[in-house]
Scaffold this motif. Structure first.
Motif, mmCIF file in Angstrom:
data_model
loop_
_atom_site.group_PDB
_atom_site.id
_atom_site.type_symbol
_atom_site.label_atom_id
_atom_site.label_comp_id
_atom_site.label_asym_id
_atom_site.label_seq_id
_atom_site.Cartn_x
_atom_site.Cartn_y
_atom_site.Cartn_z
ATOM 1 N N ASN A 62 0.843 -1.200 0.000
ATOM 2 C CA ASN A 62 0.000 0.000 0.000
ATOM 3 C C ASN A 62 0.879 1.251 0.000
ATOM 4 N N LEU A 63 0.874 1.973 -1.140
ATOM 5 C CA LEU A 63 1.703 3.158 -1.260
ATOM 6 C C LEU A 63 1.276 4.263 -0.298
ATOM 7 N N TRP A 64 -0.048 4.357 -0.049
ATOM 8 C CA TRP A 64 -0.549 5.429 0.824
ATOM 9 C C TRP A 64 0.019 5.292 2.243
ATOM 10 N N ASP A 65 0.073 4.058 2.755
ATOM 11 C CA ASP A 65 0.642 3.847 4.081
ATOM 12 C C ASP A 65 2.126 4.189 4.115
ATOM 13 N N VAL A 66 2.797 3.919 3.005
ATOM 14 C CA VAL A 66 4.218 4.245 2.936
ATOM 15 C C VAL A 66 4.420 5.752 3.019
ATOM 16 N N LEU A 67 3.610 6.495 2.249
ATOM 17 C CA LEU A 67 3.761 7.949 2.211
ATOM 18 C C LEU A 67 3.296 8.619 3.493
ATOM 19 N N LYS A 68 2.174 8.139 4.035
ATOM 20 C CA LYS A 68 1.571 8.812 5.181
ATOM 21 C C LYS A 68 2.192 8.384 6.508
ATOM 22 N N ASP B 137 15.206 4.286 9.286
ATOM 23 C CA ASP B 137 15.256 5.612 8.667
ATOM 24 C C ASP B 137 14.319 5.712 7.476
ATOM 25 N N VAL B 138 13.910 4.552 6.931
ATOM 26 C CA VAL B 138 13.009 4.537 5.791
ATOM 27 C C VAL B 138 11.588 4.204 6.212
ATOM 28 N N PHE B 139 11.426 3.222 7.121
ATOM 29 C CA PHE B 139 10.097 2.769 7.542
ATOM 30 C C PHE B 139 10.015 2.690 9.070
#
Length: 598
Positions: free
Chosen positions: A107-113, A156-158
């Motif tokens: 899910n890209l949205w969870d990654v961004l938000k 640092d990324v997630f």
């Protein structure tokens, strides 16, 4: 169609086109960003030891799919050598190749938000893994150096990464061990690995319900054969199954045996060194602590099951045997010497046939002694000193059919903390025909039991490194022995000698003809060069001799009587010597002159 529906459909189509357009944009413009970040993460997380390369990265943001084609994780040999010089290199390194790595439904949205990454599945296609192990002593001594966790490398990324399922099929695995400049390899093919519910976050490393971030790892390894480093033995199994959620390990058709025949084995050894052959249909470990096994090489399990198999031990007296002291090498003492911790609550043994075979140098024949359908339990099998402070006794309760005829029950108690190898053993043997033992007596001693009915044997013994003592009861009747001529003689049996033995030296029953019941009081001093089991058998032999009326005083008296009777003096001496060898041979006891003769 009403105009309002046209508007709704139009708006929906417009939204789909917008989503597709955004997805295309992100796929097109995020691809180089993802590629750069991926390579940086791998390099940084491994301190430059590994790099990743691939032919193509296919990113579909709308569907949440990523595919790496012909991916490869490559170790840098130069970096590894620098790490060795700095005493920072790990013992193991990997070279991994994949036809494809498929990540599905993130899910890209969870990654961004939220900086969280949820992935439904990851599939490794046709992985080829080469693991190289090169031992470095400093990894055993350096304990203060803090190493990064897997979460430290991605935080640092997630904030969190969760993968529902990882599937790895048809794995080709090669294990290379480098020792003293030489490399030995193990190659496995068609391994299947399934991993369920992987979670990397701030707390998951300490989650006791997870093994290295996972809820379950299921491994299926097909049949495999491995030549041991001594060049003589091989180990093999038909299948290995590991499940970390159930905490079980299952091995089927396990075998440990020489790669050659018996004759070739002893010729290669050049000494009378026991040859062992072990085969088991099922070997199962239950409630095994995988984390302790992986982290500290400690074997901690609730149960081990050994089912349906055989253990065969062979000696060949045609070859010399090196005499060394066996003091301090009893089974429980050897367990306490193992460097790595072992703690197993119970070992279950079911339907195991045990065979001892020995080839005589004098008669050039092999005799066998068997314990059929052995079963029972071993409890508190451990060298853990803390656990032994609570219960210092390891116990074994076993039963079998000796020579597939008499029911043998035996109970061992081992004091694991004793300084002098203290232990006890007691048991019973039920009714059987004594002639069953001719399979070992005749080939090895050229003696056979003509008749004899064993009604019962009962013993209760204590022992340590230097002595065995206790009570022994042997109920029998109609015991007759035949002394034999050399193999190949026209007349098989020595009639006169056998008659003298049966009439003079041995009581044919217990109680004897005078209705006196003989109870043996054993006080046997151990010969240091004799093994634990040989010492135990010799102690029981002393009990058999006493119950049969063959005391040292009686032998001396018989010798004196024979001297007075000139006509039987030579034959009597031969009979007594032969009988002594026969009684000793029941449990493999041989005097030094006999060993030289063999």
């Amino acid at each position: 169609m009403k105009p309002i529906w046209k508007w709704i459909i139009g708006i929906l189509l417009m939204l789909v086109l917008i989503v597709l357009g955004v997805a295309w944009y992100f796929s097109r413009n995020w691809k180089p960003l993802v590629e750069t970040k991926l390579k940086e993460t791998v390099t940084n997380a491994t301190n430059g030891l590994y790099s990743i390369k691939y032919d193509d990265l296919d990113l579909n943001v709308a569907l949440g799919n990523v595919t790496l084609k012909n991916a490869e994780l490559v170790p840098d040999t130069n970096v590894y050598r620098k790490m060795v010089a700095q005493k920072l290199a790990p013992n193991s390194r990997y070279h991994i190749k994949l036809a494809a790595l498929k990540v599905r439904s993130f899910n890209l949205w969870d990654v961004l938000k939220n900086k969280t990454l949820f992935i439904k599945s990851i599939n490794f296609e046709s992985p080829d893994i080469h693991m190289v192990q090169e031992y470095h002593a400093y990894n055993d001594t350096i304990v203060d150096r803090k190493t990064k966790t897997l979460y430290d490398n991605i935080k640092d990324v997630f904030n969190a990464v969760n993968v529902r399922d990882i599937k790895i099929d048809n794995v080709k695995f090669k294990f290379s061990k480098i020792e003293n400049g030489k490399s030995s390899d193990i190659v496995l093919d068609s391994i299947g690995i399934n991993v369920h519910d992987v979670l990397l976050d701030e707390t998951s490393i300490n989650d006791s319900t997870r093994l290295f971030y996972t809820k379950m790892v299921d491994i299926d390894v097909p049949g495999f054969t491995y030549d041991l480093s001594n060049g003589i033995y091989k180990a093999k199994f038909d299948r290995l199954k590991i499940n970390t959620r159930d905490e079980n390990v299952l091995l089927t058709k396990v075998e440990y045996a020489p790669k050659m025949s018996k004759s070739a084995y002893f010729k290669t050894k050049g000494q009378n060194v026991t040859m062992a052959v072990m085969k088991f249909d099922t070997l199962r470990l239950e409630k095994l602590n995988f984390k302790q096994l992986i982290d500290d090489q400690q074997t901690i399990a609730e149960r081990i099951q050994i089912k349906n198999g055989s253990v065969s031990l062979y000696n060949d007296k045609r070859y010399p045997k090196k005499a060394t002291s066996k003091i301090g090498n009893s089974p429980h003492q050897q367990l306490m010497k193992v460097q790595k911790l072992i703690r197993i609550d119970t070992v279950f043994v079911d339907n195991i046939d045990i065979l001892y075979g020995e080839h005589s140098a004098k008669f050039n024949r092999e005799g066998t002694l068997t314990f059929n359908n052995a079963k029972g339990t071993i409890t508190n099998l451990t060298n853990d000193s803390l656990s032994l402070q609570k219960d210092r006794m390891m116990k074994a309760n076993l039963s079998a059919k000796i020579m597939n005829a008499g029911n043998l029950n035996i109970h061992f108690g081992f004091d694991m903390l004793s300084k002098d190898g203290s232990h006890t053993y007691s048991g019973t043997l039920g009714s059987m025909q004594a002639t069953s033992f001719n399979k070992i007596l005749k080939p090895l001693l050229n003696v056979e039991i003509a008749s004899g009915n064993i009604r019962k044997i009962n013993f209760n013994m204590s022992a340590n490194d230097h002595r065995n003592w206790g009570d022994f009861r042997f109920d029998y009747d109609h015991l007759k022995i035949s002394l034999l001529n050399a193999p190949g003689s026209d007349i098989e049996k020595k009639g006169i000698a056998s008659f003298i033995v049966n009439q003079i030296l041995i009581n044919d029953s217990n109680p004897d003809a005078n209705e006196k019941y003989h109870v043996a009081k054993i006080n046997y001093r151990r010969v240091p060069e004799h093994s634990f089991f040989k010492t135990m058998w010799q102690s029981l032999l002393d009990g058999i001799k006493q119950c049969a009326g063959i005391s040292k005083e009686r032998e001396a008296k018989l010798m004196g009587t024979a001297e007075e009777a000139k006509t039987i003096v030579d034959e009597s001496k031969k009979v007594i010597n032969k009988t002594g060898n026969f009684i000793k041979g029941i449990f493999k006891k041989k005097n030094k002159n006999e060993e030289k003769e063999n």
